[in-house]
Design a protein around this motif. Structure first.
Motif, PDB file in Angstrom:
ATOM      1  N   ARG A 195      90.208  97.116   2.292  1.00 37.15           N
ATOM      2  CA  ARG A 195      89.226  96.743   1.265  1.00 37.15           C
ATOM      3  C   ARG A 195      88.180  97.836   1.070  1.00 37.15           C
ATOM      4  N   PHE A 196      87.863  98.541   2.153  1.00 37.12           N
ATOM      5  CA  PHE A 196      86.934  99.661   2.031  1.00 37.12           C
ATOM      6  C   PHE A 196      87.514 100.730   1.100  1.00 37.12           C
ATOM      7  N   ASN A 218      76.589  94.856  -0.586  1.00 34.74           N
ATOM      8  CA  ASN A 218      77.269  95.018  -1.877  1.00 34.74           C
ATOM      9  C   ASN A 218      78.764  94.735  -1.835  1.00 34.74           C
ATOM     10  N   GLY A 219      79.354  94.628  -0.650  1.00 32.91           N
ATOM     11  CA  GLY A 219      80.786  94.411  -0.564  1.00 32.91           C
ATOM     12  C   GLY A 219      81.178  92.997  -0.939  1.00 32.91           C
ATOM     13  N   ASP A 220      82.499  92.782  -1.048  1.00 30.13           N
ATOM     14  CA  ASP A 220      82.953  91.433  -1.396  1.00 30.13           C
ATOM     15  C   ASP A 220      82.822  90.520  -0.179  1.00 30.13           C
ATOM     16  N   GLN A 221      82.981  89.226  -0.414  1.00 30.99           N
ATOM     17  CA  GLN A 221      82.743  88.247   0.637  1.00 30.99           C
ATOM     18  C   GLN A 221      83.703  88.407   1.804  1.00 30.99           C
ATOM     19  N   ASP A 275      84.682  89.813   7.433  1.00 32.56           N
ATOM     20  CA  ASP A 275      85.303  90.665   8.442  1.00 32.56           C
ATOM     21  C   ASP A 275      84.252  91.269   9.374  1.00 32.56           C
ATOM     22  N   MET A 276      83.162  91.780   8.794  1.00 32.01           N
ATOM     23  CA  MET A 276      82.100  92.347   9.620  1.00 32.01           C
ATOM     24  C   MET A 276      81.492  91.284  10.525  1.00 32.01           C
ATOM     25  N   THR A 277      81.313  90.095   9.986  1.00 30.65           N
ATOM     26  CA  THR A 277      80.762  88.993  10.779  1.00 30.65           C
ATOM     27  C   THR A 277      81.653  88.691  11.970  1.00 30.65           C
ATOM     28  N   GLU A 278      82.967  88.661  11.743  1.00 32.74           N
ATOM     29  CA  GLU A 278      83.893  88.350  12.831  1.00 32.74           C
ATOM     30  C   GLU A 278      83.946  89.473  13.851  1.00 32.74           C
TER      31      GLU A 278
END
Length: 671
Positions: A515-516, A542-545, A550-553
């Motif tokens: 996605r990046f 600014n990224g999509d949900q 993913d960052m949260t996980e």
């Protein structure tokens, strides 16, 4: 997210101030800290009751019951034996003595004493008291509430009890004797007399492997092993040299070490090979080492003037002392702790994972009624410089000064100080200890599942209070993956030699990587991970949900695993240790860091304390709160503000046991 709750307290303040003639404050509880008042004060007198209002007149001997709940005090010039009820906020009661000197035996309410000095507890329910005035040993039967006198006249300096033989050991320096007396028969036997090594035996202490003796005028401490002291004594005992000391007045054994009070500039030493001075701590910027000319020493003694010195039976390396010769508690009792403050006083000290915490050498065994917090984080949690010069400066010198700041100026130690102060003022008996664990230049999520659980289990931690910072997403691209699906603890150099495209594990890391690229991100061939660390907040904003998830996980899964690994560790309140995340504004972190960590907390069920509002509102009052050098870490003043905010919010949100204790019925101090 936590918010300030002002309405009810302000309404209560106005009602209390304008709606009544006076404000009634509850009696404070004893403050538990490095050095604490147990009971009494400067002025000589006689008064029972609350510990801070109680008065003694030349207290000397001290003795504990086996449970450590009753501290018995020989109140010499009041000719009474008093008891401090440590499980009742140190309430002081009189056990026996009318205040008139005498030698009358009988019931407690009629018997009198004659300048009681030394005393020892003899299980199951006896106190043996040496009356200086009459030269007699008196036995206080705590169950029958009667006083009897043993035959014989003695000139005792120190007295101890051996439970294996039901015998007393005592020294008579003027008579040059060390005597053993069997309580059952009142038969006495001489252990030492005119011994060339110990011509005038004085201070005594009992250790697990022997009896320790110091001479009144000498500079050595000797040991006699228990196996060489059979009962009855068949052959002469030969003392063996144990360590060096100077004019020892009292001794006590605790935590596997022998401690001694001595005359001179080093009043407290740990005896061994070598003997070392013990440095005591304060809440401020100096240790009690008797060399600070601006303050009267905390400990000071005069030759041949008895004081009480005893180790806690329930806490290693905690001691109680009667009559410290200073202007604060000349006629009272204080406690103090030895957690090896000297070597650990400067905050750059680090420990290896799985060994000991990073501040002081707290005993692993948690004290009774103690709530332990482990404050974990990065370098921000273990520095607190008071004055670090800004540019132009010599970076090496500045950096060393920055790291070598006082441990008690860190946010964890300030939190501990504020919690114990407020608990004491509210009359709450729960004590708080804040231990520290951190990793310089490493994110909490990176090391938490590996290093935090062993510390929690070793020290009986009740709450992990975690300072959050970067997401540490990059670990998924530079560490090998474990069977649990999280990055391994250590980086493997050979693994890093592989191109990035070959180091992308399946799952959330692969999804984030793809996605990046689709979002227009560019990755060079030599990149260690998909983007610069500073860009993660822009991506989150600014990224999509899905990228946000993913960052949260990537951050939260490791914290969840950390909590799971210590979930079976027992706590003061029962259940599993609580994990609380907190955030403080810091130069590299934009506003988008707060919703990120809020999302981690919501997803994994961790309470989250956002200190942003309180910190921003008050930081000018604590200026300078950050340093000019060294990435703008918090100063001692910033740490003080953070420690105060944490103590306030933890209490406000009822995350810690901070309620008044249930009122217990009054008990007979002899029971």
């Amino acid at each position: 997210m936590l918010r300030l709750k002002l309405g009810l307290p302000i309404l209560f303040l106005f009602t209390s101030f304008f709606g009544s003639d006076s404000i009634v404050w509850s009696d404070p509880a004893p403050m538990e800290y490095f050095n604490s008042l147990v009971a009494g004060g400067f002025e000589a007198g006689y008064r029972d009751g609350a510990f801070q209002r109680a008065r003694f007149n030349n207290p000397s001997g001290l003795a504990f019951d086996p449970e450590g709940e009753r501290l018995f005090v020989a109140d010499t010039d009041n000719s009474r034996v008093r008891v401090v009820l440590l499980d009742r906020k140190n309430e002081v009661q009189t056990l026996v003595g009318t205040g008139t000197s005498g030698n009358i035996d009988g019931p407690f309410d009629k018997a009198n004493l004659n300048s009681p000095g030394r005393l020892v507890f003899a299980p199951p329910d006896r106190l043996v008291v040496y009356d200086r005035g009459s030269l007699h040993l008196r036995v206080l039967d705590l169950r029958a509430r009667t006083v009897t006198t043993l035959p014989g006249d003695f000139r005792i300096w120190d007295l101890l009890y051996d439970s294996k033989t039901d015998c007393l050991y005592f020294t008579e320096p003027d008579q040059k004797d060390l005597i053993r007396l069997e309580l059952k028969t009142s038969m006495a036997a001489t252990i030492l007399r005119d011994d060339p090594k110990i011509p005038s035996p004085m201070a005594l202490a009992a250790g697990p492997d022997g009896l320790f003796v110091a001479d009144r005028d000498g500079s050595m401490v000797f040991r006699m092993k228990w196996k060489d002291l059979p009962f009855p004594l068949a052959t002469p005992v030969i003392p063996e040299t144990f360590g060096q000391a100077h004019l020892v007045q009292e001794m006590a054994f605790s935590g596997g070490s022998l401690y001694a009070l001595q005359i001179g500039e080093e009043p407290l030493v740990k005896i061994g090979d070598p003997t070392v001075p013990v440095t005591l701590a304060t809440a401020w910027d100096f240790t009690i080492d008797n060399r600070n000319q601006g303050f009267e020493p905390f400990l000071a003694f005069t030759t041949n003037n008895p004081v009480g010195f005893i180790a806690s039976p329930t806490e290693d390396r905690k001691f109680y002392l009667s009559k410290p010769f200073n202007h604060i508690v000349r006629n009272g009792v204080v406690s103090f702790k030895d957690y090896d403050f000297g070597p650990y006083w400067k905050s750059f000290t680090n420990s290896e994972p799985g060994t000991v915490v990073m501040d002081y050498l707290y005993p692993p065994q948690k004290p009774k009624n103690t709530f332990r917090i482990l404050l974990a984080g990065d370098s921000r949690t273990y520095v607190g410089p008071r004055n670090v010069p800004g540019p132009p400066y010599d970076f090496n010198l500045t950096y060393q000064a920055f790291l070598g700041t006082f441990r008690n100026d860190t946010m964890g130690k300030q939190l501990e100080f504020f919690l114990n102060t407020e608990a004491a003022l509210r009359g709450i008996s729960t004590r708080f200890e804040v231990l520290e664990w951190n990793r310089k230049d490493r994110n909490l999520s990176s090391y938490a599942p590996y290093e935090i659980p062993p510390i929690v289990k070793r020290y009986g931690i009740d709450m992990v209070l975690a300072l959050v910072s970067w997401s540490a997403y990059e670990d998924y691209f530079i560490h090998p993956m474990t069977a649990e699906g999280i990055p391994a603890e250590d980086v493997e150099p050979e693994y890093l030699l592989k191109p990035l495209a070959q180091r992308i594990p399946p799952g959330i890391a692969k999804d984030f990587y793809d996605r990046f690229l689709k979002s227009g991100g560019r990755i060079t061939d030599k990149a260690a991970f998909p983007m610069d660390r500073d860009d993660q907040w822009t991506i989150y904003k600014n990224g999509d949900q899905t990228m946000k998830d993913d960052m949260t996980e990537m951050a939260g899964k490791r914290l969840e695993m950390m909590a799971q690994r210590y979930s079976s560790s027992p706590t003061l309140l029962g259940g599993s240790p609580k994990t609380v995340l907190f955030f403080v504004p810091y130069t590299p972190f934009p506003d988008s860091a707060v919703p990120f960590w809020q999302a981690v907390s919501d997803r994994y069920g961790f309470p989250f304390l956002d200190l942003s509002d309180g910190y921003q509102a008050l930081r000018i009052g604590y200026y300078p709160d950050i340093t000019q050098c060294c990435s703008g870490h918090y100063t001692a003043y910033g740490d003080r503000l953070i420690g105060y905010l944490l103590s306030h919010y933890l209490v406000e949100d009822k995350m810690i046991p901070f309620h008044p204790p249930a009122v217990r019925p009054k008990t007979d101090p002899s029971e």
